[in-house]
Write a protein that holds these residues in place. Structure first.
Motif, PDB file in Angstrom:
ATOM      1  N   ASP A  32       0.775  -1.137   0.035  1.00  0.00           N
ATOM      2  CA  ASP A  32      -0.133   0.054   0.112  1.00  0.00           C
ATOM      3  C   ASP A  32       0.809   1.120  -0.021  1.00  0.00           C
ATOM      4  OD1 ASP A  32      -2.476  -1.533   0.339  1.00  0.00           O
ATOM      5  OD2 ASP A  32      -1.768  -1.975   2.505  1.00  0.00           O
ATOM      6  N   ARG A  33       1.918   1.247   0.888  1.00  0.00           N
ATOM      7  CA  ARG A  33       2.872   2.247   0.873  1.00  0.00           C
ATOM      8  C   ARG A  33       3.599   2.593  -0.503  1.00  0.00           C
ATOM      9  NH1 ARG A  33       3.166   0.240   6.099  1.00  0.00           N
ATOM     10  NH2 ARG A  33       4.997  -1.189   5.534  1.00  0.00           N
ATOM     11  N   ALA A  34       3.986   1.356  -1.037  1.00  0.00           N
ATOM     12  CA  ALA A  34       4.570   1.553  -2.345  1.00  0.00           C
ATOM     13  C   ALA A  34       3.753   2.079  -3.452  1.00  0.00           C
ATOM     14  CB  ALA A  34       5.218   0.039  -2.988  1.00  0.00           C
ATOM     15  N   ALA A  35       2.467   1.659  -3.628  1.00  0.00           N
ATOM     16  CA  ALA A  35       1.460   2.142  -4.464  1.00  0.00           C
ATOM     17  C   ALA A  35       1.158   3.798  -4.132  1.00  0.00           C
ATOM     18  CB  ALA A  35       0.224   1.766  -4.180  1.00  0.00           C
ATOM     19  N   ALA A  36       1.253   4.319  -2.808  1.00  0.00           N
ATOM     20  CA  ALA A  36       0.677   5.595  -2.687  1.00  0.00           C
ATOM     21  C   ALA A  36       2.115   6.431  -2.711  1.00  0.00           C
ATOM     22  CB  ALA A  36       0.633   5.704  -0.955  1.00  0.00           C
ATOM     23  N   GLU A  37       3.319   6.071  -2.688  1.00  0.00           N
ATOM     24  CA  GLU A  37       4.668   6.537  -2.849  1.00  0.00           C
ATOM     25  C   GLU A  37       4.892   6.982  -4.275  1.00  0.00           C
ATOM     26  OE1 GLU A  37       6.466   8.444  -1.073  1.00  0.00           O
ATOM     27  OE2 GLU A  37       5.504   7.759   1.040  1.00  0.00           O
ATOM     28  N   ALA A  38       4.667   5.557  -5.215  1.00  0.00           N
ATOM     29  CA  ALA A  38       4.533   5.778  -6.550  1.00  0.00           C
ATOM     30  C   ALA A  38       3.625   6.787  -7.335  1.00  0.00           C
ATOM     31  CB  ALA A  38       4.465   4.328  -7.173  1.00  0.00           C
ATOM     32  N   SER A  39       2.483   6.765  -6.501  1.00  0.00           N
ATOM     33  CA  SER A  39       1.593   7.897  -6.958  1.00  0.00           C
ATOM     34  C   SER A  39       1.820   9.327  -6.895  1.00  0.00           C
ATOM     35  CB  SER A  39       0.149   7.433  -6.520  1.00  0.00           C
ATOM     36  OG  SER A  39      -0.260   5.970  -6.904  1.00  0.00           O
ATOM     37  N   GLN A  40       2.407   9.449  -5.501  1.00  0.00           N
ATOM     38  CA  GLN A  40       2.671  10.772  -5.287  1.00  0.00           C
ATOM     39  C   GLN A  40       3.957  11.246  -6.203  1.00  0.00           C
ATOM     40  OE1 GLN A  40       2.307  12.185  -1.084  1.00  0.00           O
ATOM     41  NE2 GLN A  40       2.908  10.013  -0.773  1.00  0.00           N
ATOM     42  N   GLN A  41       4.837  10.352  -6.405  1.00  0.00           N
ATOM     43  CA  GLN A  41       5.963  11.017  -7.138  1.00  0.00           C
ATOM     44  C   GLN A  41       5.516  11.350  -8.694  1.00  0.00           C
ATOM     45  OE1 GLN A  41       8.697   7.678  -7.770  1.00  0.00           O
ATOM     46  NE2 GLN A  41       9.225   7.459  -5.320  1.00  0.00           N
ATOM     47  N   VAL A  42       4.405  10.973  -9.098  1.00  0.00           N
ATOM     48  CA  VAL A  42       3.979  11.463 -10.487  1.00  0.00           C
ATOM     49  C   VAL A  42       2.822  12.563 -10.242  1.00  0.00           C
ATOM     50  CG1 VAL A  42       4.695   9.349 -11.673  1.00  0.00           C
ATOM     51  CG2 VAL A  42       2.328   9.471 -10.749  1.00  0.00           C
ATOM     52  N   TRP A  43       2.159  12.414  -9.095  1.00  0.00           N
ATOM     53  CA  TRP A  43       1.331  13.477  -8.705  1.00  0.00           C
ATOM     54  C   TRP A  43       1.147  13.894  -7.522  1.00  0.00           C
ATOM     55  CZ3 TRP A  43      -4.533  12.757  -7.532  1.00  0.00           C
ATOM     56  CH2 TRP A  43      -5.123  13.944  -7.608  1.00  0.00           C
ATOM     57  N   PRO A  44       2.231  14.901  -7.107  1.00  0.00           N
ATOM     58  CA  PRO A  44       2.155  15.180  -5.649  1.00  0.00           C
ATOM     59  C   PRO A  44       1.220  15.783  -5.218  1.00  0.00           C
ATOM     60  CG  PRO A  44       3.954  15.995  -7.100  1.00  0.00           C
ATOM     61  CD  PRO A  44       3.062  15.471  -8.023  1.00  0.00           C
TER      62      PRO A  44
END
Length: 268
Positions: A32-44
């Protein structure tokens, strides 16, 4: 936090746990954290977007209780609780208010049971079910024993229909639930859209998919179909931060930072 790794599906991300992580919670796993971090990297803007979703839920709940007289709610896709929860918001206005929570994540179930044990006002219940299976929700003893189907109900669909990818299926399951609600009931929903930042949100969708979770964005035209046959209240279907904001500062958020439409509608 675990009753069984298989039940908790710790190998794939879950929307409720991603949401929990973004909002600063601790009920999530590495995927879950990996999905969130990957998403935030492309859409802060993801944390801004998720907080706006939570704030809309609070405004919608207050509107339905104070201005529409609703004192019983069906909340589908509850998510992991972040205070104030729906029942806390509505019971501040109507202490007798009743809420049935529904979700399909065992972590949410554990939290819901704790909430019910601590709740001394009104009444809450929890149904372990998926939006895709409305019959299980509507025929459950928790629903039937907690809510009065002869009186108006507030149906909350907050950040949940985007987990059903097929438009026809998503529209059908929502319609099946709305059809059994009595006249005078209301539907409050937030519906994911990529119309304000399509390229960035395509990457967010890819990040979700790579970690095992679904994310379907819908156009304004499709989002409006969820309210067909209902009387949409002012200001209509808008980006969720623009729906009756508590303060004008909320309107300063860039449109590209908000990826959901929101509306509230009354069943005639």
């Amino acid at each position: 936090m675990s009753d069984g790794v298989g039940d908790l599906r710790t190998d794939v991300a879950h929307g409720a746990r991603i949401y929990d992580y973004i909002l600063g919670g601790k009920d999530n796993y590495a995927v879950d954290r990996a999905a969130a971090e990957a998403s935030q990297q492309v859409w802060p803007a993801l944390p801004v977007h998720m907080r706006a979703n939570r704030e809309f839920m609070h405004r919608a709940a207050r509107f339905l209780t104070t201005e529409c007289g609703i004192d019983q709610f069906l909340d589908i896709g509850t998510g992991i609780p972040t205070r104030p929860n729906l029942h806390e918001v509505v019971q501040e206005v109507k202490p007798e208010a009743r809420v049935v929570y529904t979700d399909n994540d065992p972590i949410v179930l554990a939290h819901a049971r704790a909430l019910m044990a601590q709740n001394g006002r009104g009444r809450t219940a929890y149904v372990d079910a998926d939006l895709r299976d409305p019959d299980t929700i509507l025929n459950s003893p928790e629903f039937r024993e907690t809510l009065d189907p002869s009186r108006p109900i507030g149906l909350m669909l907050i950040a949940v229909v985007h987990f059903i990818e097929d438009d026809d299926e998503a529209l059908d399951v929502v319609r099946r639930i709305v059809d059994v609600l009595p006249s005078g009931s209301y539907v409050a929903a937030t519906i994911a859209t990529d119309e304000y930042a399509p390229e960035l949100l395509a990457e967010v969708r890819r990040a979700y998919r790579e970690h095992g979770e679904t994310l379907k964005f819908r156009s304004r035209t499709t989002a409006q179909r969820f309210f067909d046959g209902l009387d949409v209240v002012d200001p209509g279907l808008v980006q969720m931060h623009k729906w009756r904001p508590d303060d004008l500062e909320s309107l300063n958020v860039p449109e590209a930072d908000i990826a959901m439409y929101a509306a509230i509608a009354r069943k005639p």
